[in-house]
Write an enzyme that holds these catalytic residues in place. Sequence first.
Site, PDB file in Angstrom:
ATOM      1  N   GLU A 254       0.740  -1.123  -0.060  1.00 37.40           N
ATOM      2  CA  GLU A 254      -0.148   0.094   0.100  1.00 37.40           C
ATOM      3  C   GLU A 254       0.860   1.309  -0.049  1.00 37.40           C
ATOM      4  OE1 GLU A 254      -3.732   0.069   2.298  1.00 37.40           O
ATOM      5  OE2 GLU A 254      -3.425  -2.183   2.469  1.00 37.40           O
ATOM      6  N   GLY A 255       2.140   1.101  -0.777  1.00 41.95           N
ATOM      7  CA  GLY A 255       2.881   2.331  -0.914  1.00 41.95           C
ATOM      8  C   GLY A 255       3.970   2.236   0.039  1.00 41.95           C
TER       9      GLY A 255
END
Length: 373
Positions: free
Chosen positions: A356-357
């Site tokens: 998620e990044g």
Amino acid sequence: MNFRFSNEQELFLSKVRELTAKEVAPIAAQIDKDASFPFNSIKALGANGVMGIPFDKKYGGLGMDNLTYVAAVEELSKACASTGVIMSAHTSLCSWPIYTYGNEEQKTKYLIPLASGKKLGAFGWTESEAGTRTTAVKENNHYTLNGKKVLITNSHEADIFVVFAKTNFEDNSISAFIVERGTKGFSVGEAEDKMGVRGSSTAELIFDNCVIPEENLLGNLGEGLKVAMTTLNGGRIGVAAQAVGIAQGALDSAIEYVKNRMQLGKPISHHQNIQFVIADLQTKIEAARFMTYRAATMKDLGEDYGYMASMAKLFCSEVAMEVTTKAVQLFGGNGYSKKFPVERMMRDAKVTEIYEGTSEVQKVVIAAHMGIK
């Protein structure tokens, strides 16, 4: 901000702790060893409302807030990071965009079974190269999807997927779609053999002339990037909560160990240097926890929380890596053995710095919020 839980929240979180002790903790080591999905645990969580905490009751949820939700993710992750990420990805990444951008028909058809725990969700965003190369071409009353998504959590068990594809080849704009398992032309690849969170399945989603009815367009045509980015902002709070839970679980295990590990007739917890390590780690965990709670509270208040979600994910994931690494050290040679949970927790913690990044992506987001581009 007041982070004191209400009586209702405390009662619910007490139930989550009981479920974790009964359904999650006893199998955490085994599902890691076997890389097996915890079907019974997820079923039990769904039956008790844990898979739909922040959604309205009319859509099968509990009607509670995001603060309660992230606290529940933390509780699950203290015992089993795999279960924490399964629940978090299902809630933040699949159910939330349908709740936020879906029309009433989509919420009735898809959100109710998701929030009630009868079906599991996943989020199809990541591709092997930067950008979105998966395409969706409109033909009469349907879209035809072609392409691949990679490293997708809950891939093998999910029933409902939120998937992103390019719909305009002139401006490269993308759109979001709801895809059901079993749709012709849609398949799931072989599961990845991962370092950590091995109880959650991760695999490719493959779309080969996959026909999706036009009513499964989620949100407006061409606004898929908006759907994805706002969804990921919330997902990062969930990852931060996972990291806090992993860190607290590892430190709790280390504290129990040093209190009972005897050297020269006394517990090693009597050594001041060990006390200092534990004090420093608990202080960092508390700081990480309150960053996570602040981000969740900002989301509940309708404030701009994206940058705070990035800061929470960045800091919490780094704290999780530090705490779990030092927890292994506190166990000495035993920390390197699979007889004790801290080596699993250290492996689990690493992915919180990646999915998620990555941490580097979070720093770009934070700097941009500060006017540095």
